[in-house]
Scaffold this motif. Structure first.
Motif, PDB file in Angstrom:
ATOM      1  N   PHE A   1       0.931  -1.139  -0.004  1.00  0.00           N
ATOM      2  CA  PHE A   1       0.109   0.168   0.180  1.00  0.00           C
ATOM      3  C   PHE A   1       0.960   1.082   0.094  1.00  0.00           C
ATOM      4  CE2 PHE A   1      -2.405   3.417   2.226  1.00  0.00           C
ATOM      5  CZ  PHE A   1      -3.480   3.462   1.413  1.00  0.00           C
ATOM      6  N   GLU A   2       1.849   1.299   0.724  1.00  0.00           N
ATOM      7  CA  GLU A   2       2.757   2.241   0.972  1.00  0.00           C
ATOM      8  C   GLU A   2       3.564   2.736  -0.523  1.00  0.00           C
ATOM      9  OE1 GLU A   2       5.188   1.432   4.249  1.00  0.00           O
ATOM     10  OE2 GLU A   2       3.525   2.373   5.573  1.00  0.00           O
ATOM     11  N   LYS A   3       3.741   1.491  -1.299  1.00  0.00           N
ATOM     12  CA  LYS A   3       4.465   1.794  -2.536  1.00  0.00           C
ATOM     13  C   LYS A   3       3.482   1.845  -3.835  1.00  0.00           C
ATOM     14  CE  LYS A   3       8.675   0.640  -1.184  1.00  0.00           C
ATOM     15  NZ  LYS A   3       9.868   1.355  -1.483  1.00  0.00           N
ATOM     16  N   GLY A   4       2.276   2.176  -3.238  1.00  0.00           N
ATOM     17  CA  GLY A   4       0.875   2.487  -4.326  1.00  0.00           C
ATOM     18  C   GLY A   4       0.618   1.113  -5.030  1.00  0.00           C
ATOM     19  N   ARG A   5       0.796   0.197  -4.337  1.00  0.00           N
ATOM     20  CA  ARG A   5       0.109  -1.307  -4.837  1.00  0.00           C
ATOM     21  C   ARG A   5      -1.038  -1.710  -4.085  1.00  0.00           C
ATOM     22  NH1 ARG A   5       3.560   0.376  -8.028  1.00  0.00           N
ATOM     23  NH2 ARG A   5       4.653  -1.257  -9.384  1.00  0.00           N
ATOM     24  N   ILE A   6      -2.058  -1.270  -4.416  1.00  0.00           N
ATOM     25  CA  ILE A   6      -3.258  -1.510  -3.563  1.00  0.00           C
ATOM     26  C   ILE A   6      -4.016  -2.741  -3.836  1.00  0.00           C
ATOM     27  CG2 ILE A   6      -4.119   0.875  -3.623  1.00  0.00           C
ATOM     28  CD1 ILE A   6      -6.124   0.514  -5.487  1.00  0.00           C
ATOM     29  N   TYR A   7      -3.557  -3.581  -4.850  1.00  0.00           N
ATOM     30  CA  TYR A   7      -3.872  -5.052  -5.071  1.00  0.00           C
ATOM     31  C   TYR A   7      -2.803  -6.220  -4.621  1.00  0.00           C
ATOM     32  CZ  TYR A   7      -7.729  -2.596  -7.762  1.00  0.00           C
ATOM     33  OH  TYR A   7      -8.649  -1.767  -8.091  1.00  0.00           O
ATOM     34  N   THR A   8      -3.473  -7.081  -4.317  1.00  0.00           N
ATOM     35  CA  THR A   8      -2.349  -8.167  -3.990  1.00  0.00           C
ATOM     36  C   THR A   8      -3.109  -9.564  -4.091  1.00  0.00           C
ATOM     37  OG1 THR A   8      -1.327  -6.914  -2.072  1.00  0.00           O
ATOM     38  CG2 THR A   8      -0.606  -9.120  -2.029  1.00  0.00           C
ATOM     39  N   TYR A   9      -2.502 -10.628  -4.649  1.00  0.00           N
ATOM     40  CA  TYR A   9      -3.263 -11.849  -4.925  1.00  0.00           C
ATOM     41  C   TYR A   9      -3.134 -12.614  -3.480  1.00  0.00           C
ATOM     42  CZ  TYR A   9      -3.502 -11.219 -10.143  1.00  0.00           C
ATOM     43  OH  TYR A   9      -3.956 -10.401 -11.180  1.00  0.00           O
ATOM     44  N   ILE A  10      -4.125 -13.571  -3.483  1.00  0.00           N
ATOM     45  CA  ILE A  10      -4.054 -14.613  -2.793  1.00  0.00           C
ATOM     46  C   ILE A  10      -4.386 -15.968  -3.750  1.00  0.00           C
ATOM     47  CG2 ILE A  10      -4.907 -16.153  -0.555  1.00  0.00           C
ATOM     48  CD1 ILE A  10      -5.494 -13.535   0.524  1.00  0.00           C
ATOM     49  N   GLY A  11      -3.522 -16.533  -4.425  1.00  0.00           N
ATOM     50  CA  GLY A  11      -3.918 -17.438  -5.447  1.00  0.00           C
ATOM     51  C   GLY A  11      -4.794 -16.455  -6.643  1.00  0.00           C
ATOM     52  N   GLU A  12      -5.841 -17.000  -6.849  1.00  0.00           N
ATOM     53  CA  GLU A  12      -6.640 -16.353  -7.871  1.00  0.00           C
ATOM     54  C   GLU A  12      -7.624 -15.363  -7.272  1.00  0.00           C
ATOM     55  OE1 GLU A  12      -8.659 -19.547 -10.195  1.00  0.00           O
ATOM     56  OE2 GLU A  12      -6.690 -19.972 -11.095  1.00  0.00           O
ATOM     57  N   VAL A  13      -7.774 -14.946  -6.189  1.00  0.00           N
ATOM     58  CA  VAL A  13      -8.408 -14.058  -5.355  1.00  0.00           C
ATOM     59  C   VAL A  13      -7.410 -12.811  -5.319  1.00  0.00           C
ATOM     60  CG1 VAL A  13      -9.230 -13.373  -3.334  1.00  0.00           C
ATOM     61  CG2 VAL A  13      -9.615 -15.810  -3.998  1.00  0.00           C
ATOM     62  N   VAL A  14      -7.997 -11.498  -5.525  1.00  0.00           N
ATOM     63  CA  VAL A  14      -7.213 -10.421  -5.311  1.00  0.00           C
ATOM     64  C   VAL A  14      -7.916  -9.601  -4.021  1.00  0.00           C
ATOM     65  CG1 VAL A  14      -8.843  -8.870  -6.762  1.00  0.00           C
ATOM     66  CG2 VAL A  14      -6.374  -8.374  -6.675  1.00  0.00           C
ATOM     67  N   VAL A  15      -6.720  -9.000  -3.188  1.00  0.00           N
ATOM     68  CA  VAL A  15      -7.200  -8.324  -1.897  1.00  0.00           C
ATOM     69  C   VAL A  15      -6.895  -7.069  -2.493  1.00  0.00           C
ATOM     70  CG1 VAL A  15      -6.633  -7.896   0.350  1.00  0.00           C
ATOM     71  CG2 VAL A  15      -6.505 -10.258  -0.739  1.00  0.00           C
ATOM     72  N   SER A  16      -7.915  -6.232  -2.253  1.00  0.00           N
ATOM     73  CA  SER A  16      -7.686  -4.476  -2.480  1.00  0.00           C
ATOM     74  C   SER A  16      -7.749  -3.747  -1.377  1.00  0.00           C
ATOM     75  CB  SER A  16      -9.015  -4.420  -3.492  1.00  0.00           C
ATOM     76  OG  SER A  16      -9.180  -2.920  -3.674  1.00  0.00           O
ATOM     77  N   VAL A  17      -6.940  -2.706  -1.234  1.00  0.00           N
ATOM     78  CA  VAL A  17      -7.102  -1.714  -0.071  1.00  0.00           C
ATOM     79  C   VAL A  17      -7.586  -0.616  -0.847  1.00  0.00           C
ATOM     80  CG1 VAL A  17      -5.603  -0.759   1.663  1.00  0.00           C
ATOM     81  CG2 VAL A  17      -5.359  -2.954   0.929  1.00  0.00           C
ATOM     82  N   ASN A  18      -8.488   0.042  -0.101  1.00  0.00           N
ATOM     83  CA  ASN A  18      -8.958   1.497  -0.593  1.00  0.00           C
ATOM     84  C   ASN A  18      -8.040   2.404  -0.533  1.00  0.00           C
ATOM     85  OD1 ASN A  18     -10.663   3.754  -1.270  1.00  0.00           O
ATOM     86  ND2 ASN A  18     -12.271   2.938  -0.406  1.00  0.00           N
ATOM     87  N   PRO A  19      -7.520   3.209  -1.368  1.00  0.00           N
ATOM     88  CA  PRO A  19      -6.473   4.246  -1.261  1.00  0.00           C
ATOM     89  C   PRO A  19      -7.015   5.706  -0.950  1.00  0.00           C
ATOM     90  CG  PRO A  19      -6.926   3.920  -3.726  1.00  0.00           C
ATOM     91  CD  PRO A  19      -7.856   2.868  -2.822  1.00  0.00           C
ATOM     92  N   TYR A  20      -8.566   5.631  -0.781  1.00  0.00           N
ATOM     93  CA  TYR A  20      -9.142   6.969  -0.456  1.00  0.00           C
ATOM     94  C   TYR A  20      -8.632   8.275  -1.575  1.00  0.00           C
ATOM     95  CZ  TYR A  20     -11.393   4.187   3.321  1.00  0.00           C
ATOM     96  OH  TYR A  20     -12.037   3.352   3.777  1.00  0.00           O
ATOM     97  N   ARG A  21      -8.330   7.688  -2.544  1.00  0.00           N
ATOM     98  CA  ARG A  21      -7.827   8.861  -3.467  1.00  0.00           C
ATOM     99  C   ARG A  21      -7.819   8.387  -4.906  1.00  0.00           C
ATOM    100  NH1 ARG A  21      -2.251   7.860  -4.918  1.00  0.00           N
ATOM    101  NH2 ARG A  21      -1.278   6.396  -3.486  1.00  0.00           N
TER     102      ARG A  21
END
Length: 196
Positions: A41-61
């Motif tokens: 998130f700090e590096k501007g990567r709001i998506y991360t996989y867990i296998g075929e699932v994507v975890v998203s963090v809301n950047p609020y911007r």
């Protein structure tokens, strides 16, 4: 997914962005999971996989990761060819629907303010962009109905939560119908009350 696919993807993004797939963590513990998520998130990567699932963090911007160039980079690619993104999951679901000629579903889940409505808009934006240009209006129509329905439903009442003073209590199930060519032909949205 095999280890080579994950390793190739991790190299594509670079180790300074953490592990782009949580499957690659040395230890799968909550602390390591959250550390990796925070680093990305700090590096501007709001998506991360867990296998075929994507975890998203809301950047609020606003982020410049949803335009035509990004769509072109993910179109027709395999899930692990590019860094994690909603577009990769959208493309995989669309291709699976066309290959198998069976219904496909993308589940978007999260707490209030997590960005579920935004995620659904980006998924529909991607589907609209990769389908027959003459059919894009159908996907846009479903997207617009989704956005307009929020105002009407919220008139019935929302709730205050820890992160949102005006949290919608409604869940939505959206259906986009496709023909045998994979072009959208229509859609509808079923809304239902989640909780009091």
């Amino acid at each position: 997914m095999n280890a080579l696919q994950s390793e190739g993807m991790a190299e594509l993004e670079g180790l300074e962005f953490g592990k782009s797939d949580f499957v690659l963590l040395d230890e799968v513990m909550m602390e390591q999971f959250m550390e990796n998520l925070k680093l990305r998130f700090e590096k501007g990567r709001i998506y991360t996989y867990i296998g075929e699932v994507v975890v998203s963090v809301n950047p609020y911007r606003e982020m410049d990761i949803y335009g035509k160039d990004t769509i072109d980079a993910y179109r027709g690619r395999e899930l692990y060819e590019n860094p994690p993104h909603l577009y990769a999951v959208s493309d995989a679901a669309y291709k699976a629907m066309k290959r198998r000629a069976k219904d496909t579903c993308i589940v978007i889940s999260g707490e209030s303010g997590a960005g579920k409505t935004e995620a659904s808009k980006y998924i529909m934006q991607y589907i609209a962009a990769i389908t027959n240009p003459s059919q894009r209006a159908e996907v846009e129509s479903v997207k617009n109905v989704l956005l307009k329905s929020n105002c009407v439903l919220e008139a019935f009442g929302n709730a205050k939560t820890n992160r949102n003073d005006n949290s919608s209590r409604f869940g939505k199930y959206m259906d986009i119908n496709f023909n045998f060519n994979g072009d959208p032909t229509g859609g509808h949205i079923n809304n239902y009350l989640l909780e009091k």
